[in-house]
Design a protein around this motif. Structure first.
Motif, PDB file in Angstrom:
ATOM      1  N   THR A   1     -22.707  32.824   4.750  1.00 52.94           N
ATOM      2  CA  THR A   1     -21.622  33.526   5.435  1.00 52.94           C
ATOM      3  C   THR A   1     -20.633  32.512   5.986  1.00 52.94           C
ATOM      4  O   THR A   1     -21.025  31.480   6.536  1.00 52.94           O
ATOM      5  CB  THR A   1     -22.181  34.378   6.601  1.00 52.94           C
TER       6      THR A   1
ATOM      7  N   LYS B   1     -20.275  36.203   1.962  1.00 54.68           N
ATOM      8  CA  LYS B   1     -19.752  37.025   3.051  1.00 54.68           C
ATOM      9  C   LYS B   1     -18.710  36.217   3.826  1.00 54.68           C
ATOM     10  O   LYS B   1     -18.952  35.056   4.185  1.00 54.68           O
ATOM     11  CB  LYS B   1     -20.884  37.451   3.993  1.00 54.68           C
TER      12      LYS B   1
ATOM     13  N   GLY C   1     -17.161  41.703   0.243  1.00 51.71           N
ATOM     14  CA  GLY C   1     -17.382  40.347   0.735  1.00 51.71           C
ATOM     15  C   GLY C   1     -16.444  39.932   1.849  1.00 51.71           C
ATOM     16  O   GLY C   1     -16.535  38.803   2.330  1.00 51.71           O
TER      17      GLY C   1
END
Length: 641
Positions: A495, A523, A551
């Protein structure tokens, strides 16, 4: 306040504004705590207020007459009633911003009531905050110095050591700030409670020296004094006002103790103790005119001089502690409201988030206080510098109060003006009276406030110019995401959190990451941290998340202006709502801007350079947002302002 603003309150105390919200023991504890923190400054005024007011008359008209003492006492009494009791205790304590008070709380209330950021309100807030810093330097200097001067009476041979002893006490006081006030704060209330008891008893012992002192209860004597002594009236008002300095702390510390306890402490204990002491001093001077040299210390016999001096010194240290930590609190609010660049904030208590320490502010205050002590050398000298900053801030409070009552409380403009203008007139009279001392010391807080106003206004203006310039070259976030959907780059696990001040445009760190690394995380959270115009935000309202595309999410994290932003804490709230991520595989991308002066700017060159210097000395965003340093990626960009 932005407001005065103490250090020892819990968040829970801010939620207990009404008296009925407290259990009896809790109410008493909060009331006693307010005696220690809120009333420290005004509680040390008897050390010098009456003396300076009577000296102002004696310097102008020769021997002191009985009517002079009665008139000055009447002015002091009715100043305490009108300015402190009615304006602050009765009216302004109702103008709370989710339990918090102070000048900057009034700014937030006024901005919210008017529905937009107003230049006049912002200018008033900047002025009030700048004036408070002047008060934060002058209060420790004049309070500690006036207390230590008791040595001249208790031990005349130590008279030459008053300034060195004062300097040593002040250095020690500022040196312990980094340790926090949690352990000491618990003693503030009982010690100041004992101090006010001593004020009441010493005054009561002498109040019958001349019963004529009770004529001061009638405001007629104060008004007639001003009329009959028109030549020195303003000079006397400039000294009388010393009796109400510290009144702004009533409102500033609202969130720490609650409206009910502060009111109860004032009406039932502090106000009666102050009146008894002032009247005792007045009766003593009426019976023994020679006592005007230092009427406060003449209230006790010779054997009591040294103990009273020690106790007065302790009381002034506590009063100074309150205003110092108030400056820390005000600075944090100013940072959150965008009036100052980020500064290092250290939390000194695990359970009291209001207890903070700002090293740069502490150093600035210490240097200023020591300079004032060395420059003036006595409390009488410092009295010439004291007052302008205090009553300038009170005038600001009065103007902002009109806006809040008119727009926020939905009163008519005429009703709001009729309510506040009488008190505003008194504040302006005191402020004007202190302007007479401009060239004999009053220029010090004026110069200090002017410098701070320039600094804060430069930061606000420079930040706005910088934001406007970057907007011109920024790419709309939605457009970038659509382009990436059509032509996706290589995806890597984990992420990425991109911090940005504008959630509608693509963060420059994201653009540079795509340009140079040609990769995109699985992400991607576009995070904007905002400051609300309320003191604190509930965790349920802390984080909002909005999906943009596969995303990509837009995340908005909000903190109150009394809170320090904590991004990991906010993300933990997000994880509880179902947004899955592993903090150990999360990278935080920040843009580090290198600012250069532009050939053509909205500010003069000197102001450009000041803004750039402020930006360079701002605290690192990683520390400010409390992000784990090992998870941060910084991307440098160069911009002009």
């Amino acid at each position: 306040m932005l407001a005065g603003q103490g250090s020892s309150g819990e968040q829970a105390a801010g939620d207990m504004g009404q008296a009925g919200a407290h259990a009896p023991s809790s109410f008493f504890a909060l009331a006693l705590g307010s005696v220690g923190v809120v009333y420290g400054d005004i509680g040390t005024s008897p050390l010098y207020a009456l003396r300076e007011a009577v000296h102002a008359v004696a310097d102008g008209e020769g021997p002191i007459a009985r009517d002079t003492i009665i008139g000055v006492l009447s002015l002091i009494l009715w100043s305490l009633i009108l300015v402190v009791t009615i304006k602050y205790v009765v009216i302004l304590l109702r103008a709370d911003n989710k339990g918090e008070g102070g000048t900057l709380s009034l700014v937030a209330l006024a901005q919210r009531a008017m529905g937009r950021s107003h230049a006049l309100v912002l200018a008033l807030g900047i002025t009030g905050a700048a004036l408070f810093y002047g008060d934060s330097m002058l209060t420790p200097a004049i309070s500690v110095l006036s207390a230590v001067e008791g040595l001249k009476l208790a031990a005349p041979e130590l008279g030459g050591y008053v300034v060195p002893i004062t300097v040593a006490i002040l250095i020690a006081l500022f040196a312990v700030q980094s340790r926090g006030t949690g352990k000491v704060a618990a003693l503030f209330g009982p010690i100041m409670g004992l101090w006010f008891a001593v004020l009441a008893i010493t005054g009561l012992l002498h109040i019958m020296d001349d019963p004529g002192v009770f004529r001061a209860l009638w405001p007629h004597y104060g008004l007639m004094f001003l009329i009959n002594h028109s030549v020195v009236a303003l000079a006397v008002l400039g000294a009388v006002c010393l009796a109400v300095t510290g009144a702004e702390a009533l409102y500033a510390d609202l969130g720490h103790f609650g409206r009910g306890p502060i009111r109860a402490a004032w009406l039932c204990f502090v106000f009666p103790a102050l009146v008894l002491n002032y009247f005792g001093q007045g009766a003593l001077v009426l019976a023994h005119p020679e006592a005007i040299e230092n009427p406060f210390y003449r209230l006790v016999p010779d054997w009591g001089l040294l103990p009273l001096t020690i106790m007065a010194t302790i009381a002034t240290i506590i009063a100074s502690q309150a205003v110092i930590t108030g400056a820390f609190s005000l600075t944090r609010q100013a940072i959150q409201l965008g009036l100052l660049p980020r500064l290092e904030v250290r939390f000194t208590s695990a359970s009291h988030q209001g207890q903070i320490f700002l090293p740069r502010v502490n150093a600035m205050l210490l240097i200023g206080v020591l300079f004032l002590v060395a420059m003036f050398g006595s409390s009488s000298g410092l009295a010439h510098a004291y007052g302008i900053s205090v009553f300038g801030a009170m005038v600001v409070d009065g103007i902002l109060a009109i806006l809040v009552i008119w727009k926020g409380w939905r009163w008519s403009l005429a009703a709001a003006v009729l309510l506040i203008v009488p008190f505003l007139t008194i504040d302006i009279a005191f402020f004007s009276a202190n302007l007479l001392k401009l060239f004999s010391g009053g220029y010090v807080p004026v110069l200090l406030a002017s410098v701070l106003i320039v600094v804060m206004w430069t930061w606000v203006k420079g930040t706005a110019i910088l934001f406007a310039k970057t907007r011109k070259v920024d790419v709309p976030l939605v457009e970038l995401v659509e382009m990436l959907q059509k032509s996706p780059p290589h995806r890597i696990k984990g992420t990425a959190v991109f911090l940005t001040s504008d959630p509608e445009t693509a963060p420059s760190a994201l653009l540079h990451n795509l340009k140079h690394n040609k990769v995109l995380h699985e992400k991607n959270a576009i995070l904007t941290v905002k400051t609300a115009d309320v003191p604190r935000i509930n965790d349920e309202e802390r984080v909002n998340i909005e999906p943009i595309a596969d995303g990509f999410w837009r995340v908005e994290m909000t903190f109150g202006y009394m809170e320090m932003p904590n991004v990991p804490k906010g993300l933990a709230i997000l994880r509880k709502r179902g947004f899955k991520f592993d903090i150990m595989s999360t990278s935080f991308f920040l843009s580090r801007r290198s600012i250069r002066p532009a050939a053509q700017s909205g500010m003069p060159m000197w102001q450009d350079r000041l803004f750039i210097s402020l930006a360079k000395n701002a605290n690192d965003a990683t520390d400010f947002f409390q992000i784990p340093t090992g998870r941060v990626v910084e991307v440098g960009t160069q911009v002009t302002v």
